[in-house]
Design a protein around this motif. Structure first.
Motif, PDB file in Angstrom:
ATOM      1  N   VAL A 254      23.590  11.591  10.973  1.00 51.15           N
ATOM      2  CA  VAL A 254      23.107  12.957  11.212  1.00 51.15           C
ATOM      3  C   VAL A 254      23.442  13.389  12.638  1.00 51.15           C
ATOM      4  O   VAL A 254      23.948  14.492  12.868  1.00 51.15           O
ATOM      5  N   LEU A 255      23.172  12.505  13.604  1.00 54.21           N
ATOM      6  CA  LEU A 255      23.477  12.819  14.998  1.00 54.21           C
ATOM      7  C   LEU A 255      24.976  13.054  15.190  1.00 54.21           C
ATOM      8  O   LEU A 255      25.390  13.987  15.888  1.00 54.21           O
ATOM      9  N   LYS A 256      25.793  12.207  14.579  1.00 56.92           N
ATOM     10  CA  LYS A 256      27.244  12.336  14.688  1.00 56.92           C
ATOM     11  C   LYS A 256      27.714  13.668  14.108  1.00 56.92           C
ATOM     12  O   LYS A 256      28.541  14.369  14.711  1.00 56.92           O
ATOM     13  N   THR A 257      27.186  14.044  12.946  1.00 58.69           N
ATOM     14  CA  THR A 257      27.579  15.297  12.296  1.00 58.69           C
ATOM     15  C   THR A 257      27.218  16.500  13.163  1.00 58.69           C
ATOM     16  O   THR A 257      28.020  17.417  13.339  1.00 58.69           O
ATOM     17  N   ARG A 258      25.999  16.506  13.702  1.00 57.08           N
ATOM     18  CA  ARG A 258      25.557  17.629  14.540  1.00 57.08           C
ATOM     19  C   ARG A 258      26.415  17.736  15.810  1.00 57.08           C
ATOM     20  O   ARG A 258      26.798  18.833  16.211  1.00 57.08           O
TER      21      ARG A 258
END
Length: 325
Positions: A254-258
């Motif tokens: 999730v952090l990577k996508t954001r």
């Protein structure tokens, strides 16, 4: 989608496929897998990027609205990037995992959990050379439809802010080539590697969990007469190990996508790094936001590994090489 890997347990050296065969198998498995599960991966990206449930209520709702507004091909936005780069990505990771197993363990054969985890870690680090830019471009293409809807809703009267078929179909779709060129022109090579740290934080734990877990689960079904586990056992081992690893590292995904999403919708935050992203996500959306898309990730990864085990079990790479002998 990022494609964390499609590997298999190590059979006796006499029956072990050649490196070339492994690379062919990995490439074929990646191409087939991406084609089959890419729409679910697209849903994962859009769900992880949206704040709350303002556009999509869940995976099924996301897929239905995407198909209705953007057509069947709309669900494959960004697939071309994955299909182009998935073979070298899998080739690097498969070769790296085998290299580190051979380096750390005698013949890469004996069961040694610590060494297997280190080998998986090494494979995850090597793979990121291709994974990071591949995911960077893929995410921009996957999220374009969500942004078009959000921008259209923001500019429309409140009474008409609904998801309509024309809201995205009329929106000009971005091109991976143009995005890559613009990043290189304005930011240099570093632009394509935005989110490198977050990608490493996701892929290394994934590999550390997946490789030894699959090898040990698959070893439970080892048949001495055939020299390997049955197809059904390998299939289930791949699905279980892949799903567990995928769900476990979902917060990091999730952090990577954001972080890798360059264009933000109205009112959506930009992030200066991993810590800033995690802090804002926790404060503004709560801890549950870190598990967005967990179900999608499990549904993406399990078939990928099942397909991979099918490719390896059939020995497509070996069959292709025999044709050239």
């Amino acid at each position: 989608m990022s494609k964390q890997d499609l590997s298999h347990s190590v059979p006796p050296s006499s029956s072990r496929p050649s490196v070339t065969a492994k690379l062919i198998n990995g490439g074929v498995a990646g191409l087939v897998g991406v084609t089959c599960v890419f729409p679910i991966d697209l849903a994962k990206t859009r769900l992880q990027n949206q704040h709350g449930k303002d556009i999509y209520k869940g995976m099924i709702d996301c897929l239905m609205k995407t198909a209705r507004a953007e057509g069947f091909l709309g669900m494959y936005q960004g697939a071309a990037v994955n299909l182009t780069l998935v073979t070298p990505e899998k080739a690097i990771k498969l070769a790296a995992n085998d290299f580190f197993r051979q380096l750390l363990m005698e013949d890469g054969m004996q069961r040694n959990l610590k060494m297997e985890m280190l080998a998986g870690c090494g494979a995850g680090i090597c793979q990121v050379v291709v994974t990071c830019p591949m995911e960077m471009l893929k995410i921009q293409l996957q999220d374009a439809g969500r942004l078009a809807v959000r921008q259209g809703a923001a500019s429309a009267p409140s009474s008409s802010r609904s998801y309509t078929a024309g809201s995205v179909s009329s929106h000009k779709r971005p091109s991976a080539t143009l995005i890559a060129w613009e990043l290189l022109r304005t930011q240099g090579l570093a632009g394509l590697y935005k989110g490198l740290g977050a990608t490493l934080l996701r892929d290394i734990p994934f590999s550390i969990i997946y490789f030894p877990l699959f090898a040990n689960l698959n070893n439970l079904g080892f048949n001495e007469s055939t020299g390997k586990a049955s197809f059904a056992h390998s299939f289930m081992s791949g699905c279980v190990a892949g799903s567990i690893a995928a769900v476990t590292v979902t917060p990091l995904d999730v952090l990577k996508t954001r972080i890798q999403t360059l264009k933000k919708g109205l009112g959506e935050d930009s992030y200066s790094g991993i810590t800033d992203c995690a802090r804002k996500l926790w404060i503004q959306e709560g801890p549950s936001a870190l598990m967005k898309g967990a179900g999608c990730r499990a549904l993406v990864i399990a078939p990928l590994f099942g397909i991979a085990q099918g490719v390896y079990f059939i020995g497509i790479g070996e069959r292709i090489l025999k044709c050239f002998e």
